[in-house]
Design a protein around this motif. Sequence first.
Motif, PDB file in Angstrom:
ATOM      1  N   UNK A 296       0.949  -1.074  -0.124  1.00 28.22           N
ATOM      2  CA  UNK A 296      -0.140  -0.014  -0.058  1.00 28.22           C
ATOM      3  C   UNK A 296       0.887   1.129   0.099  1.00 28.22           C
ATOM      4  N   UNK A 297       2.130   1.248   0.278  1.00 23.06           N
ATOM      5  CA  UNK A 297       3.061   2.129   0.310  1.00 23.06           C
ATOM      6  C   UNK A 297       3.389   2.661  -1.097  1.00 23.06           C
ATOM      7  N   UNK A 298       3.300   1.899  -1.996  1.00 25.43           N
ATOM      8  CA  UNK A 298       3.537   2.103  -3.573  1.00 25.43           C
ATOM      9  C   UNK A 298       2.499   3.078  -4.149  1.00 25.43           C
ATOM     10  N   UNK A 299       2.739   4.068  -5.027  1.00 23.12           N
ATOM     11  CA  UNK A 299       1.935   5.073  -5.470  1.00 23.12           C
ATOM     12  C   UNK A 299       1.151   4.550  -6.846  1.00 23.12           C
ATOM     13  N   UNK A 300       0.418   5.377  -7.539  1.00 17.63           N
ATOM     14  CA  UNK A 300      -0.487   5.034  -8.468  1.00 17.63           C
ATOM     15  C   UNK A 300       0.645   4.880  -9.834  1.00 17.63           C
ATOM     16  N   UNK A 301       1.562   5.545 -10.065  1.00 20.61           N
ATOM     17  CA  UNK A 301       2.700   5.327 -11.040  1.00 20.61           C
ATOM     18  C   UNK A 301       3.333   3.977 -10.809  1.00 20.61           C
ATOM     19  N   UNK A 302       3.502   3.356  -9.531  1.00 24.09           N
ATOM     20  CA  UNK A 302       4.223   2.024  -9.366  1.00 24.09           C
ATOM     21  C   UNK A 302       3.280   1.068  -9.776  1.00 24.09           C
ATOM     22  N   UNK A 303       1.695   1.144  -9.565  1.00 28.79           N
ATOM     23  CA  UNK A 303       0.733   0.170  -9.649  1.00 28.79           C
ATOM     24  C   UNK A 303       0.618   0.330 -11.248  1.00 28.79           C
ATOM     25  N   UNK A 304       0.786   1.354 -11.662  1.00 27.34           N
ATOM     26  CA  UNK A 304       0.500   1.262 -13.332  1.00 27.34           C
ATOM     27  C   UNK A 304       1.545   0.583 -14.104  1.00 27.34           C
ATOM     28  N   UNK A 315       8.161 -12.169 -16.876  1.00 26.68           N
ATOM     29  CA  UNK A 315       7.759 -11.707 -15.766  1.00 26.68           C
ATOM     30  C   UNK A 315       7.630 -13.039 -14.618  1.00 26.68           C
ATOM     31  N   UNK A 316       8.075 -12.385 -13.247  1.00 28.54           N
ATOM     32  CA  UNK A 316       7.956 -13.358 -12.059  1.00 28.54           C
ATOM     33  C   UNK A 316       6.573 -13.485 -11.492  1.00 28.54           C
ATOM     34  N   UNK A 317       6.566 -14.348 -10.590  1.00 31.60           N
ATOM     35  CA  UNK A 317       5.475 -14.246  -9.640  1.00 31.60           C
ATOM     36  C   UNK A 317       5.461 -13.133  -8.763  1.00 31.60           C
ATOM     37  N   UNK A 318       4.327 -12.221  -8.595  1.00 31.79           N
ATOM     38  CA  UNK A 318       4.625 -11.146  -7.555  1.00 31.79           C
ATOM     39  C   UNK A 318       3.570 -11.404  -6.480  1.00 31.79           C
ATOM     40  N   UNK A 319       4.193 -11.398  -5.037  1.00 34.14           N
ATOM     41  CA  UNK A 319       3.472 -11.654  -3.885  1.00 34.14           C
ATOM     42  C   UNK A 319       3.465 -10.301  -3.202  1.00 34.14           C
ATOM     43  N   UNK A 320       2.385  -9.900  -2.931  1.00 28.04           N
ATOM     44  CA  UNK A 320       2.085  -8.510  -2.122  1.00 28.04           C
ATOM     45  C   UNK A 320       1.569  -8.885  -0.820  1.00 28.04           C
ATOM     46  N   UNK A 321       2.058  -8.173   0.159  1.00 27.89           N
ATOM     47  CA  UNK A 321       1.249  -8.028   1.390  1.00 27.89           C
ATOM     48  C   UNK A 321       0.655  -6.718   1.908  1.00 27.89           C
ATOM     49  N   UNK A 322      -0.319  -6.742   2.574  1.00 31.19           N
ATOM     50  CA  UNK A 322      -1.010  -5.323   2.908  1.00 31.19           C
ATOM     51  C   UNK A 322      -1.797  -5.490   4.448  1.00 31.19           C
ATOM     52  N   UNK A 323      -1.818  -4.704   5.190  1.00 29.88           N
ATOM     53  CA  UNK A 323      -2.484  -4.834   6.313  1.00 29.88           C
ATOM     54  C   UNK A 323      -3.391  -3.746   6.319  1.00 29.88           C
ATOM     55  N   UNK A 324      -3.838  -3.017   5.235  1.00 27.48           N
ATOM     56  CA  UNK A 324      -4.950  -1.821   5.340  1.00 27.48           C
ATOM     57  C   UNK A 324      -6.116  -2.379   4.995  1.00 27.48           C
ATOM     58  N   UNK A 325      -7.017  -1.524   5.161  1.00 29.30           N
ATOM     59  CA  UNK A 325      -8.390  -1.696   4.798  1.00 29.30           C
ATOM     60  C   UNK A 325      -8.900  -1.099   3.671  1.00 29.30           C
ATOM     61  N   UNK A 326     -10.117  -0.308   3.416  1.00 27.68           N
ATOM     62  CA  UNK A 326     -10.186   0.429   2.242  1.00 27.68           C
ATOM     63  C   UNK A 326      -9.564   1.930   2.485  1.00 27.68           C
ATOM     64  N   UNK A 327      -8.549   2.127   1.970  1.00 25.65           N
ATOM     65  CA  UNK A 327      -7.910   3.535   2.033  1.00 25.65           C
ATOM     66  C   UNK A 327      -7.529   4.226   0.705  1.00 25.65           C
ATOM     67  N   UNK A 337      -9.905  -0.830  -1.769  1.00 26.32           N
ATOM     68  CA  UNK A 337      -9.605  -1.699  -0.786  1.00 26.32           C
ATOM     69  C   UNK A 337      -8.091  -2.193  -0.840  1.00 26.32           C
ATOM     70  N   UNK A 338      -7.438  -2.033   0.308  1.00 29.71           N
ATOM     71  CA  UNK A 338      -6.085  -2.120   0.614  1.00 29.71           C
ATOM     72  C   UNK A 338      -5.280  -1.161   0.013  1.00 29.71           C
ATOM     73  N   UNK A 339      -5.811  -0.258  -0.353  1.00 29.12           N
ATOM     74  CA  UNK A 339      -4.865   0.877  -1.055  1.00 29.12           C
ATOM     75  C   UNK A 339      -4.296   0.641  -2.613  1.00 29.12           C
ATOM     76  N   UNK A 340      -4.932  -0.436  -3.200  1.00 27.84           N
ATOM     77  CA  UNK A 340      -4.588  -0.885  -4.507  1.00 27.84           C
ATOM     78  C   UNK A 340      -5.494  -0.645  -5.502  1.00 27.84           C
TER      79      UNK A 340
END
Length: 457
Positions: A296-304, A315-327, A337-340
Motif C-alpha cells: 500500500x506504500x506504492x503510488x499510482x505510478x508504481x501500480x500502473x 515476468x516473475x510471480x509477484x506476491x504482495x502483502x498489505x494490512x490496510x482496509x479501504x484506504x 480496498x487495501x490501497x490498491x
Amino acid sequence: MANKIETKDIVSLERIGAHTHIKGLGIDENLVVKDVADGLVGQQAARKALGVILRMIKQEKIAGRAILVAGKPGTGKTALALALAQELGSETPFTSIAGSEIFSLEMSKVEALQQALRRSIGVRIKEETEIIKGEVVEIQIDRPVTGSGQKQGKLTIKTVDMETEYELGQKMIDALIKEKVQSGDVISIDKATGKISKLGRSYTRTRDHHVTGANIQFVQCPEGELQTRQEVVHTVSLHEIDVINSRAQGFLALFAGDTGEIKAEVREQINSKVAEWREDGKAEIVPGVLFIDEVHMLDIECFSYLNRAMEHDLAPVIIMASNRGITRIRGTTHLSPHGIPTDLLDRMLIVSTNPYEENEIGAILKLRCDEEDITLEEDAMELLTKIGTETSLRYVMQLITSSALVCSKRNGKNVSVDDIKRVYSLFVDVKRSVEFLKEYENEFMFNESGSDSMMIE
C-alpha cells in the motif's frame, strides 16, 4: 617463573530474527496442512492456498501472476511469504522488498521496480566444457635459480586406462599450490578457466599415514579418457546480466552495489540474446518470486507499471502483502480496498489471514522460546499467552527476551510469573500508551486528538 596464559572460549554469535524459526509452509505432498509444523501455526487456509501456488511455481505453470496476502497486523503475512521462499529453495530466485524502499533509492521508482523484477527472473545457462579428471602421479616444479621469474613445471596425471604428462605455467602452478595438491590426489581441471578441484585421495594411497585424517575422503581412480566433455549449468538472474553488460567494471559492480540506472537499450539486447539462447537450447528461464511487503506504500505510478510488467513474457510471480482496509491510493484522492487500484486487484489471487486464537498464540510463543533457548514456567507461559490475546502477538514476543534478562539478573533458571509482570509494567503496549496520552494530552506538544485524521483501534 613461567607466565600464566589465560585462555578464553570462542563463542559464535548468531542473530535471532523475528522469522528465523520459519522453515517451510508445513504441508505434505497431498497439500494437507499440519496445524503446527516448520515454524508455522494455524492459518491453514492461507497455507494451503500458498501450497497450491508453490506447486504451480515449481511446475513452471504460473508466471506474471500476482498474489495478495491481506490481513490484520500480526497475522503472519510476512512469515507466510518467507515460508514460501524456504520451500522454493536456492534454485528459484526470490527477491524481497518493502514498498517504502522504492522511494528511498537513488533512482526512479520505475527503475527500482524493474530491477527488483529482473532480480526475480533466473536464467539457467547450459554450456559444455572440457574437464581433465584423474589421479596425480607426480608434480615437478622448477624454480628459477635467481629466485625471481616465472616458475615452470610438469604434471603427470592418470586414469585406470591411460597416463599423460602436461606442461604447467605460472597460473596452474599457483592453483596447485593453493589447493595443496600432491601425489595420490584425484583432481579435476576445467580447461576453460583453469579451476582445480580436489575430489579426494585415491584408494591406492590408503596406507599413506602422513596424509590420512578424519576429513580425508577416498575415491576410486577415474576410468576411461583423461579429457571429457561435461555439461555445466549456471543460474544467474536477468539483473546480474544487466549489470555485467552495462558497467565498465563488469561483475565487480554487483559486489559494489552501485548498479545505478540501466539503459533500456541494454535490457532489450539482453532479452533478445536470452531468447536466442532459449531457441538454441542453451538456456531456459526460471520464473522466480518477487515479494513486496507494505504494498500500500506504492503510488499510482508504481501500480500502473506493475500492471503492464505482469503482461511481459519475462515476468516473475509477484506476491504482495498489505494490512490496510479501504484506504486512499497513494498519489490520488480515490479510495480502494487495501490501497490498491481495482484494475490491479482484479488480476490478483487474494489470500486472507485471520487473527490467531489463544491456543495458537501459545503455540507460537513456545516456538519462539525454543528458538531463543528460553524456558518459561507453565503459569508464566499461560500469563504471556493471556497478555497476547489482550494486546498483540508482536508485543508479547518482545517480552520473551526482556523477561529472560530479568530472570538472569536474579540468577533464575526459568522465567516466572513475577518476571513477566515486571517487564509488563516496564514496557507498555499500544492501548496503555493511548490511555496515557488521553490522560495527559494537554501536557504534550502539538496535540491533535480532536482532528478527524486520528484513528485508534
